[in-house]
Scaffold this motif. Structure first.
Motif, short mmCIF file in Angstrom:
data_model
loop_
_atom_site.label_atom_id
_atom_site.label_comp_id
_atom_site.label_asym_id
_atom_site.label_seq_id
_atom_site.Cartn_x
_atom_site.Cartn_y
_atom_site.Cartn_z
N GLU A 1 40.41 45.56 38.38
CA GLU A 1 40.38 45.94 36.98
C GLU A 1 41.52 46.91 36.61
O GLU A 1 41.89 47.03 35.43
CB GLU A 1 39.03 46.60 36.64
CG GLU A 1 37.88 45.64 36.50
CD GLU A 1 37.33 45.18 37.82
OE1 GLU A 1 37.92 45.57 38.85
OE2 GLU A 1 36.32 44.42 37.85
N SER B 1 43.32 44.22 31.93
CA SER B 1 43.54 44.67 30.56
C SER B 1 43.36 46.18 30.46
O SER B 1 42.65 46.79 31.27
CB SER B 1 42.56 43.97 29.61
OG SER B 1 41.22 44.39 29.92
N GLU C 1 41.62 47.80 28.39
CA GLU C 1 40.23 48.18 28.14
C GLU C 1 39.45 48.27 29.44
O GLU C 1 38.70 49.23 29.68
CB GLU C 1 39.58 47.15 27.19
CG GLU C 1 40.14 47.16 25.78
CD GLU C 1 41.49 46.45 25.70
OE1 GLU C 1 41.86 45.77 26.68
OE2 GLU C 1 42.20 46.58 24.65
N ARG C 2 39.59 47.25 30.31
CA ARG C 2 38.85 47.26 31.58
C ARG C 2 39.35 48.39 32.47
O ARG C 2 38.55 49.05 33.16
CB ARG C 2 39.02 45.91 32.28
CG ARG C 2 38.39 44.76 31.50
CD ARG C 2 38.75 43.43 32.09
NE ARG C 2 38.20 43.27 33.41
CZ ARG C 2 38.46 42.22 34.19
NH1 ARG C 2 39.27 41.25 33.77
NH2 ARG C 2 37.92 42.15 35.39
N CYS C 3 40.65 48.63 32.48
CA CYS C 3 41.21 49.72 33.29
C CYS C 3 40.67 51.07 32.80
O CYS C 3 40.24 51.92 33.60
CB CYS C 3 42.72 49.68 33.22
SG CYS C 3 43.53 51.09 34.01
N ALA D 1 37.95 51.72 31.18
CA ALA D 1 36.52 51.87 31.48
C ALA D 1 36.31 52.35 32.90
O ALA D 1 35.46 53.20 33.17
CB ALA D 1 35.80 50.53 31.23
N VAL D 2 37.11 51.82 33.83
CA VAL D 2 36.94 52.21 35.24
C VAL D 2 37.33 53.67 35.44
O VAL D 2 36.59 54.46 36.03
CB VAL D 2 37.78 51.29 36.15
CG1 VAL D 2 37.79 51.83 37.58
CG2 VAL D 2 37.22 49.87 36.13
#
Length: 682
Positions: A74, A78, A80-82, A84-85
């Protein structure tokens, strides 16, 4: 009371006995002062190392977080996913200001701090270092840097991120650690007057300071800090005493203990300092207390000794003389009356005379008891010999058996009475008798106490077993005792273990795919052949080859096809290396190396040409190669060693450089190392 009076002499004796104690107190006080100073030095070093380990654990946390995040897909997905992590990680790790990911251009792709997204980190030194570091390198640690989103100083840790199967980095992960974290993270077990500082050795910045029980972020330049000079001279840590300016501007002497943070790779240093004057005051106080206490004890000891002597020695002396006279007259049955309070030594003297007579009366009784115990001991030893699984044998000086324990029946199949009187050699395998005789003869003639021998013995019926014997020479050369046991099963296990070790050694030297020597075997053989060439003033050649466009081959024909290709190339190498000393090896991946002892550069070139011809005859199809078939690029180098430990490495570097030129010049060719690279190594 004259000078020869017993009282005067007793007083002089007491003073003479106690004088060394007084001298010892003074000497021990001086030695204690040195010991206490040394202990204080050890203390500050120990505190510095403990605190450095605590700080090192904090830096290791940042490194661990970076390594874990770099393996999560992740991060390179994207934004967004990065985001969130990394936001979840920062939420559970409040010691980090932010975690960000920047692409190779330096643009921040995602961050737990939204204000950092879109910023450019390409001008940051730590970003460049992490991006250009080789794959698998350690985490890059920055100097003190002001964060652009927050405007606050901090330390940045960075690590390059790679996508699976791609050699170029996909970007850099960055962890921001606030400078206040170094102060909060430090919890030294120090006293109130101690001072501790975290120093960046690269730019002489004091990152945090602990003084007087308070944690203080410092962020100040200290290029002339005395601990920095000591650290550069002795990086492993130690102590230094230096004159520094105190909080009030006055010069004070301070004892520092320092240690580097291992995870900081020599960049961060932790120092603990104490005021030398305070240490000296504590040492002086402790010595003074010890001396005063010692003097009090000494005076009390003299007074008590004098009073005790008066009561227990001089008073009862006349009565003791009368008692001694009674003992001298033969009255040994009824002991004389001893005065109350007499000295213990005088009482012992009187009792000794009485005990002497009693011992004479009981002597015969003790002798009889000793004989009974001796017989019991003999019976006990016979019982142990009968119950033991080992054969216990006593031999005469001429090697005949005088006694054999019952275990002979179970081990050899012979009863003890059948073996008594026989010669040692009668039950030993004839092939092993010479070594047994040599060991026993050496023990007897060289006056050795024991000897251990392993040999084959003959059982009843002709069966052979392995026996381990321990022989001990008896006093006065009266023979020896042998304790032997059956070790047949143990010998069988040893043989099986030896065979297994030999098989493992072969496997450890062989490449599992191609069957040629592996890298480990190649490195060992290179060192051996280099030293042999050095001794014999001979030449040593190295051929290194790389399969052209092998990744394209794998993509087109699959990994099984690639494995088959490498196996066929390895077979061609083995066929080409005709001499026993020639060693083809898999150097790594699709790269091979051939070690050619006693070969000059012309011979190495001929070997390479022959290999090229052999591969052309194989004609392994390769659509991704301009030649239409599998080909290799070859680099060769040769040397005549003249000494030096770097010779093997230089030979590899020369051949590798030639291989690189062959690949750069269009591949499918042979290149020699330059003449200067092939000069004799020294």
């Amino acid at each position: 009371m004259g000078p020869n009076s017993l009282w005067v002499r007793l007083l002089l004796l007491i003073l003479t006995a106690t004088l060394p104690m007084l001298v010892l107190l003074v000497v021990s006080g001086v030695l204690d002062s040195r010991h206490l100073m040394q202990r204080e030095q050890d203390r500050v070093v120990a505190i510095a190392r403990l605190a450095a380990e605590q700080q090192d654990n904090a830096l290791s946390e940042a490194g661990n977080v970076l390594r874990v995040l770099s393996s999560i897909p992740e991060i390179t997905a994207s934004p967004e996913r990065c985001s969130a992590v990394v936001q979840r990680v920062v939420k559970n790790a409040p010691q980090f200001n932010a975690i960000s990911f920047a692409d190779p251009t330096g643009a921040v792709h995602c961050s737990s701090n939204p204000a950092a997204v879109g910023l450019d980190a390409s001008d940051r030194a730590y970003f460049k270092t992490a991006l250009n570091a080789p794959r698998g390198a350690a985490v890059t640690l920055s100097r003190l840097v002001v964060g652009r989103p927050t405007g606050l100083p901090g330390i940045f840790a960075a690590l390059a991120v790679y996508r699976p199967g791609i050699e170029e980095p996909a970007g850099v992960l960055i962890v921001t650690m606030p400078i206040e974290w170094f102060a909060r993270k430090y919890s030294p077990q120090t006293e109130a007057q101690d001072m501790a500082e975290v120093i960046d050795t690269r730019d002489s910045t004091v990152l945090a300071r602990y003084a007087g029980g308070t944690y203080l972020p410092a962020s100040e330049q200290a290029p002339f800090h005395p601990v920095l000079a000591a650290f550069r001279a002795k990086p492993e840590g130690g102590t230094i005493t230096a004159t520094v300016m105190g909080p009030d501007g006055a010069a004070i002497d301070r004892l520092y203990g320092y240690a580097a943070l291992p995870a900081g790779q020599g960049a961060l240093l932790l120092a603990v300092g104490v005021d030398v004057a305070e240490v000296h005051a504590i040492v002086a106080l402790r010595i003074m207390v010890a001396l005063v206490f010692g003097l009090i004890v000494l005076v009390l000891a003299i007074a008590c000794s004098f009073l005790s002597a008066q009561r227990t020695i001089l008073g009862p002396l006349d009565e003791i003389v009368a008692a001694a006279s009674a003992i001298g007259s033969g009255d040994l049955v009824v002991p004389p009356r001893l005065p109350r309070g007499s000295a213990r030594e005088l009482r012992v003297l009187v009792i000794a005379f009485i005990a002497m007579a009693r011992r004479l009366r009981t002597r015969d009784e003790r002798i009889a008891a000793m004989q009974a115990r001796l017989q019991a001991s003999v019976d006990q030893h016979l019982l142990l010999a009968s119950a033991s699984n080992d054969i216990i044998t006593r031999f005469s000086p001429d090697l005949h058996r005088l006694y054999v324990s019952p275990a002979s029946q179970e081990v050899l199949g012979y009863a003890p009475e059948e073996m008594v009187g026989t010669h040692y050699a009668e039950f030993v395998c004839p092939e092993d008798w010479p070594q047994v005789l040599e060991a026993i003869t050496a023990m007897m003639h060289e006056h050795r106490a024991t000897v251990r021998i392993i040999y084959r013995a003959m059982r009843r019926g002709g069966q052979t077993i392995w026996v381990e014997g321990s022989a001990r020479r008896l006093p006065d050369d009266s023979g020896f005792v042998l304790v032997a046991r059956d070790v047949t099963n143990h010998k069988a296990l040893e043989e099986q273990l030896g065979q297994a070790n030999r098989r493992l050694r072969v496997l450890a030297w062989q490449d599992g795919l191609t069957g040629v020597a592996n890298r480990r075997r190649f490195d060992e053989a290179l060192g051996q052949e280099y030293r042999r060439a050095l001794r014999q003033n001979g030449s040593l050649a190295l051929v290194m080859l790389d399969v052209d466009h092998f990744k394209r081959f794998n993509d087109a024909y699959g990994h099984l096809g690639g494995d088959s290709c490498l196996q066929r190339i390895a077979a061609a190498l083995v066929a080409q290396a005709r001499r026993p000393a020639d060693l083809p090896a898999r150097y790594g991946g699709e790269e091979f190396a051939v070690l050619l002892p006693d070969t000059d550069i012309v011979g190495a070139h001929a070997f390479a040409d022959g290999l090229q011809a052999a591969l052309a005859d194989l004609a392994i199809p390769h659509e991704g190669n301009p030649a239409g078939r599998v080909s290799v690029s070859i680099g060769i180098a040769c040397t005549t060693p003249e000494g030096g430990d770097s010779g093997p490495a230089e030979l590899i570097e020369a051949a590798d450089a030639a291989l690189y030129r062959a690949k750069a010049a269009g591949r499918n060719r042979v290149e020699r190392a330059p003449s200067e690279a092939m000069a004799p190594t020294r």
